[in-house]
Scaffold this motif. Structure first.
Motif, PDB file in Angstrom:
ATOM      1  N   ALA A  70       0.813  -1.224   0.000  1.00  0.00           N
ATOM      2  CA  ALA A  70       0.000   0.000   0.000  1.00  0.00           C
ATOM      3  C   ALA A  70       0.845   1.273   0.000  1.00  0.00           C
ATOM      4  CB  ALA A  70      -0.919   0.001   1.227  1.00  0.00           C
ATOM      5  N   LEU A  71       2.129   1.181   0.285  1.00  0.00           N
ATOM      6  CA  LEU A  71       2.930   2.397   0.460  1.00  0.00           C
ATOM      7  C   LEU A  71       3.649   2.842  -0.813  1.00  0.00           C
ATOM      8  CD1 LEU A  71       4.532   1.485   3.914  1.00  0.00           C
ATOM      9  CD2 LEU A  71       2.477   2.869   3.488  1.00  0.00           C
ATOM     10  N   THR A  72       3.697   1.950  -1.791  1.00  0.00           N
ATOM     11  CA  THR A  72       4.508   2.238  -2.995  1.00  0.00           C
ATOM     12  C   THR A  72       3.790   1.745  -4.242  1.00  0.00           C
ATOM     13  OG1 THR A  72       5.601   0.068  -3.000  1.00  0.00           O
ATOM     14  CG2 THR A  72       6.653   1.827  -1.680  1.00  0.00           C
ATOM     15  N   THR A  73       4.348   2.125  -5.368  1.00  0.00           N
ATOM     16  CA  THR A  73       3.873   1.563  -6.622  1.00  0.00           C
ATOM     17  C   THR A  73       4.111   0.047  -6.617  1.00  0.00           C
ATOM     18  OG1 THR A  73       3.886   1.923  -9.027  1.00  0.00           O
ATOM     19  CG2 THR A  73       6.035   1.704  -7.953  1.00  0.00           C
ATOM     20  N   PHE A  74       3.443  -0.681  -7.517  1.00  0.00           N
ATOM     21  CA  PHE A  74       3.669  -2.131  -7.592  1.00  0.00           C
ATOM     22  C   PHE A  74       4.999  -2.351  -8.304  1.00  0.00           C
ATOM     23  CE2 PHE A  74       2.639  -6.404  -7.118  1.00  0.00           C
ATOM     24  CZ  PHE A  74       2.974  -7.084  -8.285  1.00  0.00           C
ATOM     25  N   PHE A  75       6.103  -2.252  -7.541  1.00  0.00           N
ATOM     26  CA  PHE A  75       7.444  -2.245  -8.123  1.00  0.00           C
ATOM     27  C   PHE A  75       7.876  -3.582  -8.738  1.00  0.00           C
ATOM     28  CE2 PHE A  75       9.604  -4.580  -4.788  1.00  0.00           C
ATOM     29  CZ  PHE A  75       8.867  -4.329  -3.646  1.00  0.00           C
ATOM     30  N   PRO A  76       7.238  -4.744  -8.381  1.00  0.00           N
ATOM     31  CA  PRO A  76       7.657  -5.980  -9.066  1.00  0.00           C
ATOM     32  C   PRO A  76       7.431  -5.978 -10.571  1.00  0.00           C
ATOM     33  CG  PRO A  76       6.544  -6.513  -7.005  1.00  0.00           C
ATOM     34  CD  PRO A  76       6.352  -5.045  -7.226  1.00  0.00           C
ATOM     35  N   ARG A  77       6.763  -4.946 -11.096  1.00  0.00           N
ATOM     36  CA  ARG A  77       6.612  -4.874 -12.562  1.00  0.00           C
ATOM     37  C   ARG A  77       7.910  -4.392 -13.225  1.00  0.00           C
ATOM     38  NH1 ARG A  77       3.494  -0.159 -11.314  1.00  0.00           N
ATOM     39  NH2 ARG A  77       1.593  -1.406 -11.431  1.00  0.00           N
ATOM     40  N   TRP A  78       8.873  -3.925 -12.390  1.00  0.00           N
ATOM     41  CA  TRP A  78      10.131  -3.376 -12.937  1.00  0.00           C
ATOM     42  C   TRP A  78      11.300  -4.309 -12.643  1.00  0.00           C
ATOM     43  CZ3 TRP A  78       8.682   0.425 -15.892  1.00  0.00           C
ATOM     44  CH2 TRP A  78       7.625   1.237 -15.507  1.00  0.00           C
ATOM     45  N   TYR A  79      12.108  -4.604 -13.686  1.00  0.00           N
ATOM     46  CA  TYR A  79      13.363  -5.329 -13.466  1.00  0.00           C
ATOM     47  C   TYR A  79      14.424  -4.344 -12.998  1.00  0.00           C
ATOM     48  CZ  TYR A  79      17.572  -8.051 -14.168  1.00  0.00           C
ATOM     49  OH  TYR A  79      18.758  -8.697 -13.981  1.00  0.00           O
ATOM     50  N   MET A  80      15.011  -4.598 -11.825  1.00  0.00           N
ATOM     51  CA  MET A  80      16.062  -3.725 -11.282  1.00  0.00           C
ATOM     52  C   MET A  80      17.274  -4.591 -10.963  1.00  0.00           C
ATOM     53  SD  MET A  80      13.665  -1.442  -8.707  1.00  0.00           S
ATOM     54  CE  MET A  80      12.396  -2.728  -8.487  1.00  0.00           C
ATOM     55  N   PRO A  81      18.349  -4.481 -11.767  1.00  0.00           N
ATOM     56  CA  PRO A  81      19.540  -5.303 -11.485  1.00  0.00           C
ATOM     57  C   PRO A  81      20.264  -4.874 -10.219  1.00  0.00           C
ATOM     58  CG  PRO A  81      19.956  -3.819 -13.333  1.00  0.00           C
ATOM     59  CD  PRO A  81      18.507  -3.675 -12.993  1.00  0.00           C
ATOM     60  N   ASP A  82      20.076  -3.630  -9.816  1.00  0.00           N
ATOM     61  CA  ASP A  82      20.785  -3.107  -8.642  1.00  0.00           C
ATOM     62  C   ASP A  82      19.944  -3.341  -7.383  1.00  0.00           C
ATOM     63  OD1 ASP A  82      21.842   0.273  -7.601  1.00  0.00           O
ATOM     64  OD2 ASP A  82      21.926  -1.708  -6.624  1.00  0.00           O
ATOM     65  N   TRP A  83      20.421  -4.241  -6.506  1.00  0.00           N
ATOM     66  CA  TRP A  83      19.634  -4.562  -5.298  1.00  0.00           C
ATOM     67  C   TRP A  83      19.540  -3.384  -4.351  1.00  0.00           C
ATOM     68  CZ3 TRP A  83      16.353  -8.485  -4.433  1.00  0.00           C
ATOM     69  CH2 TRP A  83      16.377  -9.541  -5.364  1.00  0.00           C
ATOM     70  N   ASN A  84      20.456  -2.422  -4.451  1.00  0.00           N
ATOM     71  CA  ASN A  84      20.295  -1.222  -3.618  1.00  0.00           C
ATOM     72  C   ASN A  84      19.055  -0.446  -4.057  1.00  0.00           C
ATOM     73  OD1 ASN A  84      22.615  -1.611  -1.996  1.00  0.00           O
ATOM     74  ND2 ASN A  84      23.902  -0.906  -3.722  1.00  0.00           N
ATOM     75  N   GLU A  85      18.806  -0.445  -5.377  1.00  0.00           N
ATOM     76  CA  GLU A  85      17.583   0.207  -5.862  1.00  0.00           C
ATOM     77  C   GLU A  85      16.346  -0.592  -5.429  1.00  0.00           C
ATOM     78  OE1 GLU A  85      17.252   0.590 -10.116  1.00  0.00           O
ATOM     79  OE2 GLU A  85      15.289   1.591  -9.996  1.00  0.00           O
ATOM     80  N   VAL A  86      16.421  -1.906  -5.553  1.00  0.00           N
ATOM     81  CA  VAL A  86      15.286  -2.745  -5.119  1.00  0.00           C
ATOM     82  C   VAL A  86      14.915  -2.409  -3.674  1.00  0.00           C
ATOM     83  CG1 VAL A  86      14.558  -5.107  -4.608  1.00  0.00           C
ATOM     84  CG2 VAL A  86      15.849  -4.638  -6.706  1.00  0.00           C
ATOM     85  N   ASP A  87      15.934  -2.309  -2.830  1.00  0.00           N
ATOM     86  CA  ASP A  87      15.664  -2.137  -1.394  1.00  0.00           C
ATOM     87  C   ASP A  87      15.112  -0.764  -1.036  1.00  0.00           C
ATOM     88  OD1 ASP A  87      18.328  -4.353  -0.204  1.00  0.00           O
ATOM     89  OD2 ASP A  87      16.264  -4.729  -0.898  1.00  0.00           O
ATOM     90  N   THR A  88      15.124   0.169  -2.001  1.00  0.00           N
ATOM     91  CA  THR A  88      14.478   1.466  -1.717  1.00  0.00           C
ATOM     92  C   THR A  88      12.954   1.308  -1.639  1.00  0.00           C
ATOM     93  OG1 THR A  88      14.247   2.068  -4.070  1.00  0.00           O
ATOM     94  CG2 THR A  88      16.291   2.724  -2.958  1.00  0.00           C
ATOM     95  N   TRP A  89      12.443   0.178  -2.122  1.00  0.00           N
ATOM     96  CA  TRP A  89      10.982  -0.061  -2.084  1.00  0.00           C
ATOM     97  C   TRP A  89      10.550  -0.783  -0.811  1.00  0.00           C
ATOM     98  CZ3 TRP A  89       8.788   2.938  -5.360  1.00  0.00           C
ATOM     99  CH2 TRP A  89       9.410   3.247  -6.569  1.00  0.00           C
ATOM    100  N   PHE A  90      11.531  -1.129   0.051  1.00  0.00           N
ATOM    101  CA  PHE A  90      11.237  -1.930   1.248  1.00  0.00           C
ATOM    102  C   PHE A  90      11.260  -1.094   2.527  1.00  0.00           C
ATOM    103  CE2 PHE A  90      11.195  -6.454  -0.055  1.00  0.00           C
ATOM    104  CZ  PHE A  90      11.467  -6.288  -1.411  1.00  0.00           C
ATOM    105  N   GLU A  91      10.529  -1.582   3.540  1.00  0.00           N
ATOM    106  CA  GLU A  91      10.524  -0.960   4.877  1.00  0.00           C
ATOM    107  C   GLU A  91      11.374  -1.829   5.802  1.00  0.00           C
ATOM    108  OE1 GLU A  91       7.999   1.232   2.715  1.00  0.00           O
ATOM    109  OE2 GLU A  91       8.891   1.863   4.633  1.00  0.00           O
TER     110      GLU A  91
END
Ligand code: ING
Length: 301
Positions: free
Chosen positions: A48-69
């Motif tokens: 509920a806090l973010t866009t549905f980010f699994p629709r995006w491929y992100m090779p950089d796990w630091n970027e992935v983790d910006t979507w996490f709490e």
């Protein structure tokens, strides 16, 4: 006798560029509307806090983790917990959880009317795929970004009712509801983010998607004599459509309330949990009618 007005707080689209603070402000607006309706519990969508980010491929796990709490509540969500406590309203909402050990889950929490977290659920059924799929019009990388939930399906006695949680794809699996039903569940809350079109490009229209969402939620409710509240994040997120169709379903499987838009929209219904008793003591009296000696295939395969 336990009665509670339950609110479903459907969220419209959340764009990649939208801040958590802006989303929380929208969630508080819906919570204030729910308080005006006398709601004792408000149900928000999956992630509920973010866009549905699994629709995006992100090779950089630091970027992935910006979507996490990393903790809950946290700076962005504390205003929501504070407002809930002021209003004396329980809530459930979904978010991407990054644990101190570095594990990632698609998570939902349940609070009581004092905004204390009384339950946590981590999504068991993860749809999609775990590597970039060149055949897809858009990605669905939940299997890449999340582990399957490790907490199982549990219920909590909260504010006088037996409550359980599931998340999105879980609603399509009858095992989800039966595992909760065998624990006497009277309310199942299920947030979802469901793409309106199939990423594998078969022509599966919006009507069919909405029908399957209703079918899953209504059958789960009826077959386990429980209320079920399914709440969408809906609308166009950076060009990608998500279905709406949030509904509140009673223990007989009837829809008590339905969202009409793909925007932020509140639905609500007066839920009398004693209505669960009839089904649980007659047609779905599990102890009297189920024949578990014939069900081994469900858990062994
Ligand atoms: N989304 C979808 C859901 O189960 C999906 C994935 C869509 C599966 C349509 C099958 C058909 O509602 C999530 N987030 O699980």
């Amino acid at each position: 006798m336990t009665r509670m007005i339950i609110a479903g707080a459907q969220l419209g689209p959340i764009q990649k560029a939208d801040s958590r603070e802006a989303v929380v402000a929208r969630m508080i607006d819906l919570m204030n509307m729910a308080a005006d309706k006398g709601a004792g519990l408000i149900v928000y969508p999956e992630l509920a806090l973010t866009t549905f980010f699994p629709r995006w491929y992100m090779p950089d796990w630091n970027e992935v983790d910006t979507w996490f709490e990393r903790e809950m509540p946290n700076g962005a969500t504390m205003p929501l917990f504070e407002r809930a406590r002021e209003l004396g309203m329980a809530m459930t909402f979904g978010y991407a959880e990054l644990t101190p050990e570095g594990r990632r889950f698609n998570t939902s929490i349940l609070t009581n009317r004092k905004a204390e977290i009384v339950g946590k659920y981590r999504k068991v059924h993860l749809p999609g795929h775990d590597e970039y799929d060149t055949e897809r019009a858009f990605q669905h990388l939940e299997k890449r970004y999340f582990e399957p939930g490790d907490l199982g399906f549990n219920v909590w006695r909260n504010e006088g009712a037996i409550m359980g949680m599931a998340i999105c794809n879980d609603r399509r699996w009858p095992e989800t509801y039966r595992c909760l039903g065998l624990q006497g569940v009277e309310l199942v809350t299920i947030g979802y983010n469901t793409p309106a079109v199939n990423s594998q490009m078969n022509a599966e229209g919006l009507e069919k998607r909405l029908f399957h969402s209703d079918l899953s939620l209504q059958s789960g409710a009826y077959q386990n004599a429980t209320y079920v509240v399914g709440v969408a994040k809906a609308g166009l997120e950076d060009g990608h459509p998500l279905i709406g169709g949030s509904i509140i379903v009673d223990p007989d499987g009837f829809v008590l309330a339905r969202a009409e838009t793909e925007e932020d929209e509140l639905i609500w219904a007066d839920c009398d949990f004693d209505k669960c008793a009839f089904g649980k003591t007659t047609i779905f009296d599990f102890a009297r009618h189920r024949r578990v000696e014939h069900y081994g295939r469900i858990t062994s395969q």
